[in-house]
Every structure is written in C-alpha cells, then in structure tokens.
Write a protein that holds these residues in place. Structure first.
Motif, PDB file in Angstrom:
ATOM      1  N   LEU A 147     -30.937  88.975 122.969  1.00  0.00           N
ATOM      2  CA  LEU A 147     -30.023  89.573 121.984  1.00  0.00           C
ATOM      3  C   LEU A 147     -28.739  90.053 122.660  1.00  0.00           C
ATOM      4  CD1 LEU A 147     -29.242  90.893 119.247  1.00  0.00           C
ATOM      5  CD2 LEU A 147     -30.692  92.806 119.868  1.00  0.00           C
ATOM      6  N   GLY A 148     -28.886  90.727 123.798  1.00  0.00           N
ATOM      7  CA  GLY A 148     -27.696  91.160 124.524  1.00  0.00           C
ATOM      8  C   GLY A 148     -27.222  90.100 125.495  1.00  0.00           C
ATOM      9  N   GLY A 149     -28.191  89.382 126.052  1.00  0.00           N
ATOM     10  CA  GLY A 149     -27.872  88.439 127.121  1.00  0.00           C
ATOM     11  C   GLY A 149     -26.997  87.283 126.682  1.00  0.00           C
ATOM     12  N   ILE A 150     -27.127  86.891 125.411  1.00  0.00           N
ATOM     13  CA  ILE A 150     -26.353  85.721 124.974  1.00  0.00           C
ATOM     14  C   ILE A 150     -24.856  85.974 125.089  1.00  0.00           C
ATOM     15  CG2 ILE A 150     -26.404  86.387 122.531  1.00  0.00           C
ATOM     16  CD1 ILE A 150     -26.868  83.105 122.320  1.00  0.00           C
ATOM     17  N   PHE A 151     -24.471  87.264 124.937  1.00  0.00           N
ATOM     18  CA  PHE A 151     -23.039  87.574 125.048  1.00  0.00           C
ATOM     19  C   PHE A 151     -22.556  87.471 126.496  1.00  0.00           C
ATOM     20  CE2 PHE A 151     -24.383  89.651 121.177  1.00  0.00           C
ATOM     21  CZ  PHE A 151     -23.358  89.339 120.307  1.00  0.00           C
ATOM     22  N   LEU A 152     -23.484  87.610 127.422  1.00  0.00           N
ATOM     23  CA  LEU A 152     -23.101  87.656 128.833  1.00  0.00           C
ATOM     24  C   LEU A 152     -23.485  86.372 129.568  1.00  0.00           C
ATOM     25  CD1 LEU A 152     -24.206  91.286 129.749  1.00  0.00           C
ATOM     26  CD2 LEU A 152     -22.141  90.533 128.650  1.00  0.00           C
ATOM     27  N   SER A 153     -23.590  85.251 128.861  1.00  0.00           N
ATOM     28  CA  SER A 153     -23.950  84.010 129.541  1.00  0.00           C
ATOM     29  C   SER A 153     -22.715  83.387 130.162  1.00  0.00           C
ATOM     30  CB  SER A 153     -24.542  83.005 128.550  1.00  0.00           C
ATOM     31  OG  SER A 153     -25.339  83.661 127.615  1.00  0.00           O
ATOM     32  N   PRO A 154     -22.620  83.372 131.506  1.00  0.00           N
ATOM     33  CA  PRO A 154     -21.426  82.793 132.141  1.00  0.00           C
ATOM     34  C   PRO A 154     -21.266  81.308 131.813  1.00  0.00           C
ATOM     35  CG  PRO A 154     -22.816  83.904 133.757  1.00  0.00           C
ATOM     36  CD  PRO A 154     -23.584  83.868 132.487  1.00  0.00           C
ATOM     37  N   THR A 155     -22.369  80.620 131.545  1.00  0.00           N
ATOM     38  CA  THR A 155     -22.234  79.192 131.241  1.00  0.00           C
ATOM     39  C   THR A 155     -21.546  78.968 129.907  1.00  0.00           C
ATOM     40  OG1 THR A 155     -24.438  79.181 130.262  1.00  0.00           O
ATOM     41  CG2 THR A 155     -24.252  78.496 132.552  1.00  0.00           C
ATOM     42  N   ARG A 156     -21.494  80.004 129.077  1.00  0.00           N
ATOM     43  CA  ARG A 156     -20.866  79.843 127.775  1.00  0.00           C
ATOM     44  C   ARG A 156     -19.559  80.626 127.651  1.00  0.00           C
ATOM     45  NH1 ARG A 156     -24.191  76.872 127.992  1.00  0.00           N
ATOM     46  NH2 ARG A 156     -25.683  76.026 126.509  1.00  0.00           N
ATOM     47  N   ASN A 157     -19.485  81.782 128.325  1.00  0.00           N
ATOM     48  CA  ASN A 157     -18.325  82.636 128.041  1.00  0.00           C
ATOM     49  C   ASN A 157     -17.213  82.518 129.084  1.00  0.00           C
ATOM     50  OD1 ASN A 157     -19.106  84.213 130.214  1.00  0.00           O
ATOM     51  ND2 ASN A 157     -19.983  85.843 128.979  1.00  0.00           N
ATOM     52  N   MET A 158     -17.334  81.576 130.030  1.00  0.00           N
ATOM     53  CA  MET A 158     -16.246  81.418 131.001  1.00  0.00           C
ATOM     54  C   MET A 158     -15.318  80.296 130.564  1.00  0.00           C
ATOM     55  SD  MET A 158     -18.138  81.892 134.645  1.00  0.00           S
ATOM     56  CE  MET A 158     -16.763  82.492 135.606  1.00  0.00           C
ATOM     57  N   LEU A 159     -14.063  80.428 130.965  1.00  0.00           N
ATOM     58  CA  LEU A 159     -13.096  79.373 130.689  1.00  0.00           C
ATOM     59  C   LEU A 159     -13.432  78.148 131.529  1.00  0.00           C
ATOM     60  CD1 LEU A 159      -9.767  81.382 130.774  1.00  0.00           C
ATOM     61  CD2 LEU A 159     -10.752  80.269 128.792  1.00  0.00           C
ATOM     62  N   ALA A 160     -13.387  76.972 130.912  1.00  0.00           N
ATOM     63  CA  ALA A 160     -13.629  75.742 131.672  1.00  0.00           C
ATOM     64  C   ALA A 160     -12.297  75.237 132.228  1.00  0.00           C
ATOM     65  CB  ALA A 160     -14.293  74.697 130.796  1.00  0.00           C
ATOM     66  N   ASN A 161     -11.699  76.049 133.118  1.00  0.00           N
ATOM     67  CA  ASN A 161     -10.403  75.652 133.671  1.00  0.00           C
ATOM     68  C   ASN A 161     -10.489  75.544 135.191  1.00  0.00           C
ATOM     69  OD1 ASN A 161     -10.721  78.291 134.253  1.00  0.00           O
ATOM     70  ND2 ASN A 161      -8.775  78.989 133.395  1.00  0.00           N
ATOM     71  N   THR A 162     -11.614  74.991 135.619  1.00  0.00           N
ATOM     72  CA  THR A 162     -11.887  75.001 137.065  1.00  0.00           C
ATOM     73  C   THR A 162     -10.905  74.173 137.866  1.00  0.00           C
ATOM     74  OG1 THR A 162     -13.476  73.298 136.549  1.00  0.00           O
ATOM     75  CG2 THR A 162     -14.341  75.489 136.957  1.00  0.00           C
ATOM     76  N   ARG A 163     -10.208  73.234 137.211  1.00  0.00           N
ATOM     77  CA  ARG A 163      -9.236  72.441 137.963  1.00  0.00           C
ATOM     78  C   ARG A 163      -7.867  73.101 137.993  1.00  0.00           C
ATOM     79  NH1 ARG A 163     -10.353  66.322 135.874  1.00  0.00           N
ATOM     80  NH2 ARG A 163     -12.531  66.221 136.482  1.00  0.00           N
ATOM     81  N   GLU A 164      -7.667  74.077 137.084  1.00  0.00           N
ATOM     82  CA  GLU A 164      -6.357  74.725 137.022  1.00  0.00           C
ATOM     83  C   GLU A 164      -6.326  75.995 137.854  1.00  0.00           C
ATOM     84  OE1 GLU A 164      -5.272  75.277 132.813  1.00  0.00           O
ATOM     85  OE2 GLU A 164      -6.737  73.696 132.443  1.00  0.00           O
ATOM     86  N   VAL A 165      -7.433  76.741 137.820  1.00  0.00           N
ATOM     87  CA  VAL A 165      -7.454  78.053 138.432  1.00  0.00           C
ATOM     88  C   VAL A 165      -8.592  78.109 139.428  1.00  0.00           C
ATOM     89  CG1 VAL A 165      -7.630  80.532 137.996  1.00  0.00           C
ATOM     90  CG2 VAL A 165      -6.589  79.041 136.285  1.00  0.00           C
ATOM     91  N   ARG A 166      -8.299  78.634 140.624  1.00  0.00           N
ATOM     92  CA  ARG A 166      -9.372  78.797 141.595  1.00  0.00           C
ATOM     93  C   ARG A 166     -10.116  80.086 141.277  1.00  0.00           C
ATOM     94  NH1 ARG A 166      -9.353  80.772 147.421  1.00  0.00           N
ATOM     95  NH2 ARG A 166     -11.528  80.364 147.972  1.00  0.00           N
ATOM     96  N   HIS A 167     -11.425  79.973 141.137  1.00  0.00           N
ATOM     97  CA  HIS A 167     -12.245  81.150 140.851  1.00  0.00           C
ATOM     98  C   HIS A 167     -12.612  81.820 142.162  1.00  0.00           C
ATOM     99  CE1 HIS A 167     -15.247  83.549 138.627  1.00  0.00           C
ATOM    100  NE2 HIS A 167     -15.981  83.418 139.719  1.00  0.00           N
ATOM    101  N   VAL A 168     -12.108  83.026 142.349  1.00  0.00           N
ATOM    102  CA  VAL A 168     -12.446  83.774 143.554  1.00  0.00           C
ATOM    103  C   VAL A 168     -13.500  84.795 143.176  1.00  0.00           C
ATOM    104  CG1 VAL A 168     -11.575  85.272 145.364  1.00  0.00           C
ATOM    105  CG2 VAL A 168     -10.122  83.469 144.428  1.00  0.00           C
ATOM    106  N   ASN A 169     -14.576  84.800 143.922  1.00  0.00           N
ATOM    107  CA  ASN A 169     -15.607  85.782 143.656  1.00  0.00           C
ATOM    108  C   ASN A 169     -15.034  87.173 143.843  1.00  0.00           C
ATOM    109  OD1 ASN A 169     -17.808  87.383 143.487  1.00  0.00           O
ATOM    110  ND2 ASN A 169     -18.919  86.469 145.207  1.00  0.00           N
ATOM    111  N   PRO A 170     -14.909  87.941 142.779  1.00  0.00           N
ATOM    112  CA  PRO A 170     -14.241  89.239 142.906  1.00  0.00           C
ATOM    113  C   PRO A 170     -15.056  90.258 143.681  1.00  0.00           C
ATOM    114  CG  PRO A 170     -15.062  88.921 140.694  1.00  0.00           C
ATOM    115  CD  PRO A 170     -15.375  87.668 141.428  1.00  0.00           C
ATOM    116  N   TRP A 171     -16.299  89.942 143.931  1.00  0.00           N
ATOM    117  CA  TRP A 171     -17.140  90.875 144.689  1.00  0.00           C
ATOM    118  C   TRP A 171     -17.169  90.531 146.177  1.00  0.00           C
ATOM    119  CZ3 TRP A 171     -18.067  89.481 139.726  1.00  0.00           C
ATOM    120  CH2 TRP A 171     -18.152  90.523 138.811  1.00  0.00           C
TER     121      TRP A 171
END
Lengths: 129, 353
Positions: free
Chosen positions: B285-309
């Motif tokens: 119920l809560g987890g579906i909102f936090l699924s990175p496979t669904r809620n991230m932008l699919a712009n991997t070729r435009e923007v480099r994803h830097v692990n913020p941690w």
C-alpha cells in the motif's frame, strides 16, 4: 535523491486520512438513539415478536410479510405465543408506532439506513401526531 | 496437504475461536483495548516502515522501460511507459496505482506444437486483483457510516450505489436480501477466494506461496465472511455496534450490552489485520509509491545518475603517487609519466636547497 520531503508529506496525508473519523467527531458525543414508544405501544407491552428479535430481524419479517401477502394471499401472522396479527405495515406496525420520526427514523438515520418502505407507504396512515 | 496454507487456515480458526470464547467474558478487551492497540501499531508501524524506506539509497537509475525511450525527434516516444518528464512519471504512477498496469502486462509463456513459443495475456489475475482492491476500498469507505455522526452525504451516496442491484432472494427456505445487499462485500469475498484458490490449485503458484501469502488472504476472507454473516444471516443490533464504534473514535469508549459474538470475531479479525499490516507484504500500500522502477525518470542517456549517498572517498591518484615516489622510481629504473625536470645530479642540489 531528495524525495524525503515528499515521502513525509505523503505520510502526513495518509495518517490524516486514516484518522479522519477521530478528528471529524472531535467534541461530539454521539450516544445511541433513544426510540420513543407511543402510549399505545407501551400499553401493548409486546410487539408481534420479542424486542430482541424485532431489533435485528424486523426488516426480514416485513419482507416475508410482504411476500406472504402479495404473492401467497396469506394475511394473518401467528407468533410464537399463538397471537394473531394482520400482516400489514400500515395497519399493524404503524398502528402502535405511529411516531415514525421518533421511532423508525432515529435508528435508521443513526446507522445511515434508507429503507424503501416509504417509497410506497405513507408514514402516518392514521394522520395523528 | 501443504503445511503453509493449513497453518494459515488453522491460525484463522484459532483467532476466531479466541474472539468467540474471549469476547463474552472480556468484551472491553476485544471491543476497546485491542482495537486501540491495533490502530496504534498500524499507524506507528506504517510510518516507521516508510521512513525506513525513505532513508535507503537509490544508487542507480533503475526505471523499467516499457517502450521507446526519448530519442531523436522523429522517433516516437512511449511517453508513459518510458517517461522522460515528471508529467509522464505522474501518469505512469497513477495508471499503476489505480489500474495495476504492470499486472495487466503479465503474460504467460507457452510452448506449442512444433516448439513454437507463444505469449498469452494472463488477464484473470489482473481482473481478480482489480475486483479485490476496489471492493475492499468501497467496503472500507462505506464502513465509515459506523464511525461518523452525522453520516456524510458522500458515504450515503456510495451506499446507495453499492446497493443498487437490490438483490433479494426470498423463499421459505432461503431468505436473503434485507437489509439491502451490498455488491462490494460479495465481490470482496469472491475475489479474495479466487486469489486464494489460484494459489492453491495452480501448481507453480502453490510452489512459490508462503504463509505470508495465505494468511492475509484468509484473514480478509474471514473478515468479509463474518461481515456478510452478520448483515444477512445472523442479524446483529446495528445501533449498538455504531454506539461502540462511535465510543472508540470519540475516545469515550463504552460497551453496549448484548452484541453478537460474531461481531467480536469480525472486529478481532480487523484488529489483527491492522496490527499485522506494517510487518507484512500488505505494505505494498505504501511501497507502490516508492518503487524506483516506476517513479524514476527514464532519462538515463540524458542525465548521469549520481548516487547521492556516496560518501567522499579518500583517493590517492596515480599522479600523486608518482609525484611522491618519482625520484625513487627513476633511480630504480621504473618508467614514469613525467620525467623529472632536471638531471638526478642537480636534483641532489635542489634537495639541499
């Protein structure tokens, strides 16, 4: 990613929604409704069936009465004590319980029940208040 | 017999028995203490679980792609299945949460004659899940009539729509239909039963099913069953039940006399479900909102994803290493990137300086 504020916002929203009944009712006392018996009902002492049965099963009883009268042409109801009654909402039930607003409606409104009896039946056939 | 669903089934019966035996003796425990405890455990557990997730790292951009990524202007992008904008992600999430889109895309592989592979749309899981979740939502919302006074018009309207069919079966032997039949309750029980039987009778589903799959389904079936039982068969005093519910939400709890034990079983099941919720897979119920496979932008070729941690790592580059050891390396005859500017003899002079 900097999503923490959104997650916290979502959680606050969720808890707020979940606890809606708690803050909606703040400061309200909602005691169970008191049904008022008319003098005639008090004098009769007993309904067609015992009070506990009537509390929970009256809708079923009325439904069966309707079926019996309309489909089978049977109009007399004999209860466990052998007493006979006319199977009629208007003439039997509402004869004693002529105060629909203080008797029927109190519980029905409290429990948000909207019976379709009154689609056809008028609520005070004898016209007295 | 599979010990996994048998243990869950036995657990449900044991819970029902506990409430059946316990409630008449200790109505305040089952009617007041346990519901309050369950709600507290639910809220605190839910918040803790989600806050725990919010602290976990998303080291990689892992949106699942279900179509053409944004590319050259003349190549058509799948805007919702491979979203490159926040609007696209929003639509994707909304479709996922409201219509279970990824479940709809579920297919089954099958080998046909002549070793030909084919994919079949597996629609019944999606249909069952949709029926189950929406019936549960409607059931939950219309139960608000017990917790709100006066009952808001929206809830009454929902009840009217839910009871639209006015299903009535009236024979001498079977009498069913008053009070008015709510579709949602029946659909909820049927859909939960389908989802349970699916795990039971499809061999490969049974193989991967655990008590944590069976138990919540059986518990929800138990809740729906006792609810239906109370409403249509062994009738209960609804005004007394609302009095109890209103007592709970206004913090003036009271136990009205003579409420049927079936109600306490129902309430105990719901309490168990609430308390069990934060520790189970129901947290989707809560987890579906936090699924990175669904809620991230699919712009991997435009923007480099830097692990913020990423924490600052102490690095020692080759350049610095060579600077430190250049002389020694040259002395030892090792190849260096940058030759010392002066000869080793002069170097000693420099060292003196």
């Amino acid at each position: 990613m900097n999503d923490k504020k959104w997650i916290v916002l979502g959680l606050i929203l969720f808890v707020g929604l979940f606890s809606f009944p708690f803050w909606f009712n703040v400061g309200k006392a909602a005691p169970a409704p008191e049904v008022v018996l008319t003098e005639q009902a008090k004098a009769a002492k007993e309904c067609v069936m015992p009070t506990d049965f009537m509390k929970t099963e009256h809708m079923q009883l009325l439904d069966v009465w309707r079926l019996k009268v309309v489909r089978d042409g049977v109009s007399q109801f004999v209860n466990a004590d052998g007493k006979e009654f006319d199977m009629s909402l208007s003439n039997t039930c509402l004869d004693c319980h002529s105060n629909k607003a203080e008797f029927c409606d109190r519980c029905h409104n409290y429990a948000s029940v909207n019976p379709y009896c009154w689609d056809c039946h008028i609520d005070n056939p004898k016209g007295d208040k | 017999m599979n010990k996994f669903y048998m243990s869950s089934l036995l657990a449900i019966f044991a819970l029902a028995l506990i409430a059946w035996v316990g409630a008449p003796a200790l109505p305040w425990l089952f009617g007041i203490v346990l519901p309050y405890l369950a709600v507290a455990v639910f809220v605190v557990g839910f918040v803790r679980r989600v806050m725990g997730w919010s602290r976990s790292a998303v080291p990689f951009a892992i949106p699942t792609t279900g179509g053409q990524q944004r590319s050259l202007p003349w190549i058509k992008q799948a805007k919702f299945d491979n979203p490159s904008s926040k609007t696209g992600v929003f639509v994707r999430m909304a479709l996922e949460i409201l219509t279970f889109r990824s479940l709809f895309r579920n297919t089954r592989m099958k080998m046909n004659e002549g070793n030909r592979l084919s994919y079949h749309l597996e629609i019944f899981l999606w249909l069952g899940a949709l029926a189950f979740h929406y019936a549960f939502l409607v059931t939950l919302l219309r139960h608000m009539r017990f917790f709100l006074e006066p009952v808001p018009g929206a809830i009454q309207m929902l009840e009217a729509v839910d009871g639209f069919f006015r299903l009535e079966i009236l024979y001498d032997s079977v009498q069913f239909g008053l009070p008015g039949v709510y579709m949602s309750g029946l659909v909820l029980l049927a859909a939960a039963a389908y989802l349970f039987l699916r795990r039971l009778f499809i061999a490969n589903m049974r193989y991967i099913s655990l008590p944590s799959d069976y138990f919540p389904l059986l518990l929800i079936m138990g809740i729906a069953f006792t609810g239906i039982l109370m409403r249509y068969f062994t009738k209960v005093d609804i005004a007394a039940i609302k009095q109890l519910a209103m007592g709970l939400v206004t913090f003036q709890p009271s136990i009205p006399a003579a409420i049927s034990p079936v109600f306490y079983i129902h309430l105990f099941f719901v309490s168990v479900l609430l308390a069990y919720f934060p520790f189970s897979k129901l947290m989707h119920l809560g987890g579906i909102f936090l699924s990175p496979t669904r809620n991230m932008l699919a712009n991997t070729r435009e923007v480099r994803h830097v692990n913020p941690w990423n924490y600052p790592v102490k690095v020692h580059t080759y350049e610095a290493y060579e600077n430190e050891f250049r002389e020694k390396m040259v002395e030892a005859g090792l190849p260096v990137d940058k030759m010392p500017e002066s000869a080793p003899e002069e170097m000693t002079e420099e060292e003196k300086e």
